[in-house]
Enzyme design. Sequence first.
Site, PDB file in Angstrom:
ATOM      1  N   GLU A  65      -0.464  10.347   1.999  1.00  7.57           N
ATOM      2  CA  GLU A  65      -0.325   9.813   3.262  1.00  7.57           C
ATOM      3  C   GLU A  65      -1.413   8.479   3.606  1.00  7.57           C
ATOM      4  O   GLU A  65      -1.145   7.609   4.219  1.00  7.57           O
ATOM      5  CB  GLU A  65      -0.399  10.662   4.324  1.00  7.57           C
ATOM      6  CG  GLU A  65       0.964  11.707   4.436  1.00  7.57           C
ATOM      7  CD  GLU A  65       2.026  10.791   4.823  1.00  7.57           C
ATOM      8  OE1 GLU A  65       2.376  10.318   5.936  1.00  7.57           O
ATOM      9  OE2 GLU A  65       2.948  10.676   3.963  1.00  7.57           O
ATOM     10  N   HIS A  72       0.977   0.330   5.632  1.00  7.13           N
ATOM     11  CA  HIS A  72       1.707   0.122   7.199  1.00  7.13           C
ATOM     12  C   HIS A  72       0.468  -0.471   8.203  1.00  7.13           C
ATOM     13  O   HIS A  72       0.933  -1.287   9.092  1.00  7.13           O
ATOM     14  CB  HIS A  72       1.958   1.752   7.718  1.00  7.13           C
ATOM     15  CG  HIS A  72       3.242   2.233   7.274  1.00  7.13           C
ATOM     16  ND1 HIS A  72       4.374   2.246   8.012  1.00  7.13           N
ATOM     17  CD2 HIS A  72       3.655   2.303   6.008  1.00  7.13           C
ATOM     18  CE1 HIS A  72       5.289   2.708   7.358  1.00  7.13           C
ATOM     19  NE2 HIS A  72       5.010   3.179   6.023  1.00  7.13           N
ATOM     20  N   GLY A  89      -2.620  -7.285  10.239  1.00 10.26           N
ATOM     21  CA  GLY A  89      -3.472  -7.215   9.024  1.00 10.26           C
ATOM     22  C   GLY A  89      -4.368  -5.945   8.972  1.00 10.26           C
ATOM     23  O   GLY A  89      -4.005  -5.047   9.456  1.00 10.26           O
ATOM     24  N   SER A  93      -5.720  -1.569  13.010  1.00  6.02           N
ATOM     25  CA  SER A  93      -5.223  -1.544  14.458  1.00  6.02           C
ATOM     26  C   SER A  93      -4.293  -0.222  14.511  1.00  6.02           C
ATOM     27  O   SER A  93      -4.064   0.388  15.826  1.00  6.02           O
ATOM     28  CB  SER A  93      -4.577  -2.754  14.721  1.00  6.02           C
ATOM     29  OG  SER A  93      -3.376  -2.747  13.790  1.00  6.02           O
ATOM     30  N   TRP A 193       5.573  -4.260  -7.408  1.00  6.65           N
ATOM     31  CA  TRP A 193       4.226  -3.874  -7.594  1.00  6.65           C
ATOM     32  C   TRP A 193       3.863  -2.791  -6.396  1.00  6.65           C
ATOM     33  O   TRP A 193       3.062  -2.039  -6.755  1.00  6.65           O
ATOM     34  CB  TRP A 193       3.193  -4.933  -7.603  1.00  6.65           C
ATOM     35  CG  TRP A 193       3.760  -5.882  -8.783  1.00  6.65           C
ATOM     36  CD1 TRP A 193       4.983  -5.702  -9.581  1.00  6.65           C
ATOM     37  CD2 TRP A 193       3.125  -7.323  -8.939  1.00  6.65           C
ATOM     38  NE1 TRP A 193       4.744  -6.889 -10.451  1.00  6.65           N
ATOM     39  CE2 TRP A 193       4.025  -7.806 -10.264  1.00  6.65           C
ATOM     40  CE3 TRP A 193       2.026  -7.897  -8.522  1.00  6.65           C
ATOM     41  CZ2 TRP A 193       3.400  -8.952 -10.734  1.00  6.65           C
ATOM     42  CZ3 TRP A 193       1.529  -9.116  -9.067  1.00  6.65           C
ATOM     43  CH2 TRP A 193       2.132  -9.622 -10.165  1.00  6.65           C
ATOM     44  N   THR A 218       7.050  14.191 -10.934  1.00 13.41           N
ATOM     45  CA  THR A 218       5.583  14.259 -11.278  1.00 13.41           C
ATOM     46  C   THR A 218       4.880  13.622 -10.094  1.00 13.41           C
ATOM     47  O   THR A 218       3.994  12.697 -10.065  1.00 13.41           O
ATOM     48  CB  THR A 218       5.426  13.741 -12.576  1.00 13.41           C
ATOM     49  OG1 THR A 218       5.913  12.134 -12.255  1.00 13.41           O
ATOM     50  CG2 THR A 218       6.101  14.231 -13.612  1.00 13.41           C
ATOM     51  N   ASP A 223       2.166   7.919 -12.823  1.00 17.51           N
ATOM     52  CA  ASP A 223       2.618   7.479 -14.083  1.00 17.51           C
ATOM     53  C   ASP A 223       4.168   6.719 -13.606  1.00 17.51           C
ATOM     54  O   ASP A 223       4.320   6.388 -12.523  1.00 17.51           O
ATOM     55  CB  ASP A 223       3.198   8.692 -14.860  1.00 17.51           C
ATOM     56  CG  ASP A 223       4.369   9.840 -14.052  1.00 17.51           C
ATOM     57  OD1 ASP A 223       4.831   9.086 -12.932  1.00 17.51           O
ATOM     58  OD2 ASP A 223       4.431  10.831 -14.362  1.00 17.51           O
TER      59      ASP A 223
END
Length: 357
Positions: A65, A72, A89, A93, A193, A218, A223
């Site tokens: 998390e 987020h 950004g 915030s 990515w 996993t 991995d």
Amino acid sequence: MLSKAFLYLIILAVSVTAAIPPTKRATCSGGRTTANKACCVWFDVLDDIQENLFSGGDCGDEARESLRLIFHDAIAWSPALIALGQGGGADGSIMAHTDVEMQDPVNNGLDEIIEAQRPFALKHKVSFGDFIQFAGAVGVANCNGGPQIQFFAGRSNESRPAPPGLVPQPTDSVAEILLRIGDAGFLPVQLVWMLVSHTIASQKTTDPSIPGAPFDSTPKDFDAQFFVETMLKGTFTPGQGLHSGEALSPYPGEFRLQSDARISRDGLLACEWQDMIMDRGNMLQKFELTVLQLSLLGFDQSMLTDCSDVIPIATGTVADPFLPAGMSMDDIEASCIISPFPSLSAVPGPVTSLSPV
């Protein structure tokens, strides 16, 4: 697939800093050293969160998390809206204005990690923006074979709430997601990515009946299994029926987001997705690059302090990519048209339901 030369240019664009690190290292608590004395406080934060947030350095729910929170908090950034005085950004915030940003449904479930992290930031007198980035980098370093994420400190606690609707949702089309991240300054391939993070991910709120359902077999290993298993043909519903934002799963107990299924099979992105399976070192490098870029949204890197040497080095090993037990190459829905899908062997044994994490 990007050329190595082009990748090098991207790395330079986000990594070059005007500050020259001091040659003499500062000695901090416990005799540990860092390139900059201003980073010493982060060793104290590190000790505290490893013991009291990450349960002694575990790659558990708090680590997952914390990584999600990086994304987020940061991605809700749009140059056009910033010019109009809106917030956004990697400024913390989402923690400073939880009453506002948690109203956005895409942030459902993040309230627990925000409230778990907040006391540490207040205790050590560091900004929310810095703490979110630091905790995410430390958390993933607790996972087997985790990445080495750079950490720059020096964000203030001044922020405005990020506007709603800027964090992509699993129900969004690939085109909608690419438009959103493009507005934030990312290339299309960087969407793949970013999703390297899903190699340790699980879900809580898309289907509340099966909290902790992992995205691959996993979930404690950094991995390439997420990229393999997302390409398996979906045949199962892990919970009670399909929910909004969910796609059929390839394996009992495993969860698949609709957006992940779409992105992995998208004509523009499928080969980059497949490339993550074929070269794990390349996968880690691209993920580290992208998280750094996320962490700098809204900030001038030259005005921050590089405290990356405080982040622990991940240990442990991970297996080469494989097919889960009971699966075969016939179950792969290969989507890259310019190169064949890598030939993988299956783990011996029958299909076994995955446990929640």
